[in-house]
Design an enzyme around this catalytic site. Sequence first.
Site, PDB file in Angstrom:
ATOM      1  N   ASN A  41       0.827  -1.206   0.000  1.00 22.66           N
ATOM      2  CA  ASN A  41       0.000   0.000   0.000  1.00 22.66           C
ATOM      3  C   ASN A  41       0.862   1.258   0.000  1.00 22.66           C
ATOM      4  O   ASN A  41       0.513   2.265  -0.611  1.00 22.66           O
ATOM      5  CB  ASN A  41      -0.912   0.000   1.232  1.00 22.66           C
ATOM      6  CG  ASN A  41      -1.790   1.225   1.304  1.00 22.66           C
ATOM      7  OD1 ASN A  41      -2.664   1.426   0.472  1.00 22.66           O
ATOM      8  ND2 ASN A  41      -1.561   2.075   2.304  1.00 22.66           N
ATOM      9  N   ASP A  78      -0.686  -6.523   3.910  1.00 26.82           N
ATOM     10  CA  ASP A  78      -1.019  -5.498   4.892  1.00 26.82           C
ATOM     11  C   ASP A  78      -1.967  -4.465   4.305  1.00 26.82           C
ATOM     12  O   ASP A  78      -1.859  -4.085   3.139  1.00 26.82           O
ATOM     13  CB  ASP A  78       0.285  -4.813   5.342  1.00 26.82           C
ATOM     14  CG  ASP A  78       0.037  -3.682   6.307  1.00 26.82           C
ATOM     15  OD1 ASP A  78      -0.487  -3.947   7.399  1.00 26.82           O
ATOM     16  OD2 ASP A  78       0.353  -2.524   5.961  1.00 26.82           O
ATOM     17  N   HIS A  91      -7.039  -0.652   1.880  1.00 25.83           N
ATOM     18  CA  HIS A  91      -6.640   0.745   1.695  1.00 25.83           C
ATOM     19  C   HIS A  91      -5.801   0.958   0.439  1.00 25.83           C
ATOM     20  O   HIS A  91      -5.334   2.078   0.196  1.00 25.83           O
ATOM     21  CB  HIS A  91      -5.859   1.224   2.918  1.00 25.83           C
ATOM     22  CG  HIS A  91      -6.665   1.207   4.181  1.00 25.83           C
ATOM     23  ND1 HIS A  91      -7.682   2.100   4.427  1.00 25.83           N
ATOM     24  CD2 HIS A  91      -6.624   0.372   5.263  1.00 25.83           C
ATOM     25  CE1 HIS A  91      -8.217   1.833   5.604  1.00 25.83           C
ATOM     26  NE2 HIS A  91      -7.595   0.801   6.133  1.00 25.83           N
ATOM     27  N   GLU A 127      -5.161  -8.811   5.336  1.00 27.15           N
ATOM     28  CA  GLU A 127      -5.786  -7.987   6.358  1.00 27.15           C
ATOM     29  C   GLU A 127      -6.794  -7.056   5.694  1.00 27.15           C
ATOM     30  O   GLU A 127      -6.425  -6.046   5.096  1.00 27.15           O
ATOM     31  CB  GLU A 127      -4.727  -7.158   7.093  1.00 27.15           C
ATOM     32  CG  GLU A 127      -5.336  -6.231   8.138  1.00 27.15           C
ATOM     33  CD  GLU A 127      -4.413  -5.097   8.555  1.00 27.15           C
ATOM     34  OE1 GLU A 127      -4.481  -4.691   9.724  1.00 27.15           O
ATOM     35  OE2 GLU A 127      -3.630  -4.611   7.703  1.00 27.15           O
TER      36      GLU A 127
END
Length: 533
Positions: free
Chosen positions: A149, A237, A241, A281
């Site tokens: 990300n 991770d 987002h 996640e």
Amino acid sequence: MKKILVGLLILGLVLGCTPKEPVNTSKTVDELRLALADYDLKEILEDVNVAYQIFPISFATSDTDRLGDIRGIINKLDYLNDGDPDTDTDLGIQAIWLTPIYPSQTYHKYDILDYKAIDPKFGTLDDFKELLAEAHKRGIKVILDMVFNHTAYDHPWFKAALKGEQPYVSYYRIEEKLDLQEYPTRNAWKNAGGKFYYAWFWEKMPELNLENEAVREEIRDISKFWMDLGVDGFRFDAAKHAYNPDEYPVGTPVLERNLQFWMELRLFIKEYKPEMFLVSEIWDTAQNQAPYAHAYDTMFNFDFGEMVISALNVGNHGNLIQKHLDNVKRLTDRNPNYVDSPFLTNHDQNRVMSLFAGSVDKAKIAAGLLLTMPGLPFIYYGEEIGMLGVKPDERIREPMRWNDDITSEVAYWNQWIYNWETPNVIEQQADENSLWTHYRDLIKLRNTYADTFVWGELEQVTMRNSSVLGYYRFDENNRFLVVANFYNGPMVGEFDAEVFAKTEPIFTLGEVSIDADKINLSPRAMVVYRINP
């Protein structure tokens, strides 16, 4: 004419040698869903029943700097699984997830400076290769945290981007100006030298432009690097987002773009190394996780831990098994091959023992539920000894309490604030009634009947008491009945006398007895029965 032909030939050669921008040949979400439909995780997880999360700086040290390191993890592999099922000094887990181990300027390492290296404070690439070899000898798979990300602010790519150097300007979400109609929400946009860059988590974590095919190629190359080294899985991770609503102009279909990115990456990884395990996640409810069911092999089940902790704290099970089944069904309805990953808490949450106000009895019931659920459960380091911790983050990531000597293998980079009084590993291994022994015995039970507990069916049954939870775990070969008292007082449950008559206890916590159609349980007791034919 000859001069014209020669000129055209030279021009053609020049154009042929000029580097081309990567061509985006991305498949659509529907095409990717079809391509990923047949990936079955059962073969990949054939011998993986329980996973364990390690926060490297806090786990174990191998030298005098007090920082947890890779060699410290190697030295503690026998604690996790010594490769011998007949011993009783190891937990018996089969996979470890390492939070980031890459070069970084922070202790948590989620702001990465180099995706293809090991942070010198943790060791070397050769140390990591040895970890892989030693883990594999013991039947332990190694899962690496992948942070796609964002990067570190001081990553060479971002430094070049801020200088206006190509191709790195387009590696990040950078805008010369932000139009109010396109970007009405600007809280996560930061100013650097007159340019705006997007950083949702922290200003020192600029976010990558995943629409750029060159960035996607970098990510594929990073993935190949670690797969070629022998890594067994990736944990992605902050996956939801990758495309935030305020990161792109209003009207951008961010969910569809996010799905397309992750599904495309999953397909690439599966085609390159089919046995890779991919966990993600998506910190959200099952309802909001459901669209991602084809994007990963599994996602962490945040709902499960929250329901278990809440139910034990109020002393009423609240039909949590049926709610859990409904949540998982939201995902398996989308992808029948989806596998659940329940857990209690992780490195971003207040520790479960603190949420239970230090109650070992509640922690034992919670562990019993976690380790009798279908799928791949994850244990956060120290959970098995009841480590405490409440945010800020450093306090939920305190050093593992191997013993009381902070000059030993204890990674005492950070003080014990919550855990000075927590019984250490040595003490608990010698205590047959300790939380550690409870975890070890539950994992052994799960390993013994892995086909049923990992892959079998789950069904809640009625015990006619809101504090007494009952559920079946079964497959074609075995049927088990699990009963737990959530209340801090003796309780009686009622069930089928014929079923009770066929039961044989194979795991017991507290005092339990059966009287015809009634089951009597001491405060926070739990039992696992095998039901004989």
